[in-house]
Design a protein around this motif. Sequence first.
Motif, PDB file in Angstrom:
ATOM      1  N   UNK A 259     -15.113   5.418 -30.539  1.00  0.00           N
ATOM      2  CA  UNK A 259     -16.024   4.370 -29.821  1.00  0.00           C
ATOM      3  C   UNK A 259     -15.751   2.815 -30.005  1.00  0.00           C
ATOM      4  N   UNK A 260     -14.897   2.527 -31.045  1.00  0.00           N
ATOM      5  CA  UNK A 260     -14.637   1.168 -31.200  1.00  0.00           C
ATOM      6  C   UNK A 260     -13.628   0.528 -30.224  1.00  0.00           C
ATOM      7  N   UNK A 261     -13.153   1.566 -29.440  1.00  0.00           N
ATOM      8  CA  UNK A 261     -12.181   1.005 -28.281  1.00  0.00           C
ATOM      9  C   UNK A 261     -12.791   0.410 -26.859  1.00  0.00           C
ATOM     10  N   UNK A 262     -14.294   0.630 -27.031  1.00  0.00           N
ATOM     11  CA  UNK A 262     -15.049   0.272 -25.862  1.00  0.00           C
ATOM     12  C   UNK A 262     -15.805  -1.064 -26.030  1.00  0.00           C
ATOM     13  N   UNK A 263     -15.911  -1.849 -25.009  1.00  0.00           N
ATOM     14  CA  UNK A 263     -16.511  -3.251 -25.119  1.00  0.00           C
ATOM     15  C   UNK A 263     -18.103  -3.021 -24.635  1.00  0.00           C
ATOM     16  N   UNK A 264     -18.667  -4.019 -24.872  1.00  0.00           N
ATOM     17  CA  UNK A 264     -20.017  -4.155 -24.826  1.00  0.00           C
ATOM     18  C   UNK A 264     -20.475  -3.978 -23.237  1.00  0.00           C
ATOM     19  N   UNK A 265     -21.468  -2.935 -22.862  1.00  0.00           N
ATOM     20  CA  UNK A 265     -21.785  -2.704 -21.323  1.00  0.00           C
ATOM     21  C   UNK A 265     -23.233  -2.668 -21.531  1.00  0.00           C
ATOM     22  N   UNK A 266     -23.911  -3.424 -20.571  1.00  0.00           N
ATOM     23  CA  UNK A 266     -25.439  -3.566 -20.451  1.00  0.00           C
ATOM     24  C   UNK A 266     -25.754  -2.030 -20.127  1.00  0.00           C
ATOM     25  N   UNK A 267     -25.404  -1.256 -19.365  1.00  0.00           N
ATOM     26  CA  UNK A 267     -25.717   0.143 -18.949  1.00  0.00           C
ATOM     27  C   UNK A 267     -25.672   0.993 -20.160  1.00  0.00           C
ATOM     28  N   UNK A 268     -24.855   0.851 -21.103  1.00  0.00           N
ATOM     29  CA  UNK A 268     -24.707   1.562 -22.392  1.00  0.00           C
ATOM     30  C   UNK A 268     -25.786   1.219 -23.273  1.00  0.00           C
ATOM     31  N   UNK A 269     -26.024  -0.122 -23.432  1.00  0.00           N
ATOM     32  CA  UNK A 269     -27.120  -0.426 -24.464  1.00  0.00           C
ATOM     33  C   UNK A 269     -28.451  -0.206 -23.946  1.00  0.00           C
ATOM     34  N   UNK A 270     -28.787  -0.034 -22.578  1.00  0.00           N
ATOM     35  CA  UNK A 270     -30.076   0.516 -21.919  1.00  0.00           C
ATOM     36  C   UNK A 270     -30.014   2.046 -22.207  1.00  0.00           C
ATOM     37  N   UNK A 271     -28.866   2.492 -22.182  1.00  0.00           N
ATOM     38  CA  UNK A 271     -28.953   4.297 -22.377  1.00  0.00           C
ATOM     39  C   UNK A 271     -29.214   4.489 -23.897  1.00  0.00           C
ATOM     40  N   UNK A 272     -28.414   3.612 -24.714  1.00  0.00           N
ATOM     41  CA  UNK A 272     -28.689   3.837 -26.248  1.00  0.00           C
ATOM     42  C   UNK A 272     -29.999   3.290 -26.714  1.00  0.00           C
ATOM     43  N   UNK A 273     -30.719   2.598 -26.042  1.00  0.00           N
ATOM     44  CA  UNK A 273     -32.215   2.318 -26.493  1.00  0.00           C
ATOM     45  C   UNK A 273     -33.238   3.371 -26.172  1.00  0.00           C
ATOM     46  N   UNK A 274     -32.667   4.249 -25.171  1.00  0.00           N
ATOM     47  CA  UNK A 274     -33.433   5.378 -24.906  1.00  0.00           C
ATOM     48  C   UNK A 274     -33.192   6.748 -25.788  1.00  0.00           C
ATOM     49  N   UNK A 275     -32.577   6.518 -26.795  1.00  0.00           N
ATOM     50  CA  UNK A 275     -32.211   7.896 -27.604  1.00  0.00           C
ATOM     51  C   UNK A 275     -33.284   8.537 -27.766  1.00  0.00           C
ATOM     52  N   UNK A 276     -34.301   7.895 -28.540  1.00  0.00           N
ATOM     53  CA  UNK A 276     -35.603   8.882 -28.772  1.00  0.00           C
ATOM     54  C   UNK A 276     -36.147   9.894 -27.507  1.00  0.00           C
ATOM     55  N   UNK A 277     -36.452   8.830 -26.547  1.00  0.00           N
ATOM     56  CA  UNK A 277     -36.913   9.487 -25.050  1.00  0.00           C
ATOM     57  C   UNK A 277     -35.877  10.517 -24.687  1.00  0.00           C
ATOM     58  N   UNK A 278     -34.520  10.424 -24.812  1.00  0.00           N
ATOM     59  CA  UNK A 278     -33.654  11.340 -24.264  1.00  0.00           C
ATOM     60  C   UNK A 278     -33.729  12.776 -25.138  1.00  0.00           C
ATOM     61  N   UNK A 279     -34.121  12.471 -26.404  1.00  0.00           N
ATOM     62  CA  UNK A 279     -34.414  13.817 -27.391  1.00  0.00           C
ATOM     63  C   UNK A 279     -35.572  14.402 -26.855  1.00  0.00           C
ATOM     64  N   UNK A 280     -36.497  13.666 -26.380  1.00  0.00           N
ATOM     65  CA  UNK A 280     -37.935  14.357 -26.081  1.00  0.00           C
ATOM     66  C   UNK A 280     -37.980  14.800 -24.768  1.00  0.00           C
ATOM     67  N   UNK A 281     -37.120  14.214 -23.894  1.00  0.00           N
ATOM     68  CA  UNK A 281     -37.324  14.429 -22.450  1.00  0.00           C
ATOM     69  C   UNK A 281     -36.284  15.499 -21.658  1.00  0.00           C
ATOM     70  N   UNK A 282     -35.218  16.003 -22.414  1.00  0.00           N
ATOM     71  CA  UNK A 282     -34.127  16.769 -22.051  1.00  0.00           C
ATOM     72  C   UNK A 282     -34.523  17.822 -21.780  1.00  0.00           C
ATOM     73  N   UNK A 283     -35.366  18.583 -22.525  1.00  0.00           N
ATOM     74  CA  UNK A 283     -35.678  20.001 -22.617  1.00  0.00           C
ATOM     75  C   UNK A 283     -36.001  20.517 -21.154  1.00  0.00           C
TER      76      UNK A 283
END
Length: 333
Positions: A259-283
Motif C-alpha cells: 500500500x505504501x507504493x501508492x500516492x494520495x488520491x481523493x477517490x481512494x480517501x472517499x472510499x476509505x471513509x465509507x468503510x463502515x457503510x461498505x461492511x453494512x451495505x455489501x450483503x
Amino acid sequence: MSETPKKRYPIYDYARVFAAFLVILGHCTSVGTDNYMRNCIYAFHMPFFIMVSGMLHKDLGHIPLMKYVRTLLVPYLFANLLLLLVAPFFWKAGIWKTAFDTSLSYPVLYKEFTIQTIGNFIKGTAMPNGPTWFILTLFWCKLLIDIINQNKWFVFLFVAGFAFILFKPSSALCIGKAMMVFPFFWAGFHYKQAIIKLTETKWSPIVGACMIVLSLLLTWANGTVSFNGIRFGNCVFPANVVVCYLNAFIGSIGLLLLCSTFKERKVVTTCANALISILCLQAPFYYTFNNFCDRYNAILCIAASAVILLLCVLLHRYIDKYMPFVLGKTKTK
C-alpha cells in the motif's frame, strides 16, 4: 503561532480500501475448502482489517463507551434490522437463497427468522447481515484495548479468553472472535509507528511482495482458516495456531508495505471513509450475485467485487447526507 499540521499517511486510506475489497471478494467467491483463492483471502483479510483499525485507534485516557455504541453498535443493529425486514421478500421472489421454507406465509416466516436471529446473536453466529460481525468484533477489540490501557492487569482477561477458544471454540456475542483477532489490533495499536517507518523504506514494495508470496505458501500448507468460525487451519494442533497467526501477520504486513507504493488520491480517501457503510451495505449485493452468477469464475468475482464496492460508496454518500444517525453521526451536512 499555528500548530504544525499532522502528516497524513495515504497508506491508511489504501489499506482500508483493500480491506473492504478483500472482504467483498471473499464473500463473492465460492464456499469450500478446495477454493485456494478464497483460502488465501480468509488467511489474512480479517487480521488486516483489525490491524489497520488498531493503527487508527486513539487512546483518549478513558473508555468512550457511548462513542463506540453510537459509531459501531448503531450501524451494526441498523444493518441487521434492515436485512431482517427485507430478506423474506427477496427469498420469496427467488432473488436470494435461503434454508427457510419460502412457501410459509410472511408472518410465520418473519417469526421464525426473528427467533433464529436472536439465537444467532446470542451465540455469535451468522446474522441476517453477515459481514457486520466485523463491526461487532471491532467494538470488543476497542473496548478491550481501552480496558487494558486503563489497567494492565486486565490483559489476563484476554489470555484467559484466548486459552478458552483454543480448546473450546465458542463466540457468544462475537466475543470469542474478538479474542482470536485481538492480537492484530494490539499489534497495530502499539507498533503503528514501527510499521509506518517500515513502509517508508525504499525496499518496502519488494519486501511486501515477497511476504505476500510467503503468505500464499503458508496458506497452501495450512488450508482453510476462519476467523469467523474460530478455525485455525488444517495443520496439527498447535502447529495450526502458530502457522495461522504467522501467516496472518505476514500477509497483513506485506499488504501494508504494498500500500505504501501508492500516492494520495481523493477517490481512494472517499472510499476509505465509507468503510463502515461498505461492511453494512455489501450483503444485499453479494447475496444477489451469489444466487445468479458463477462463484468459481475468479475474474467475474473480482469485477463484481469492484462494482459492489463502488455501489456501497455511492449509497454511503446518500446515507451520510440524509441519514447520518445510521452511521452514528449527530449532524447532517
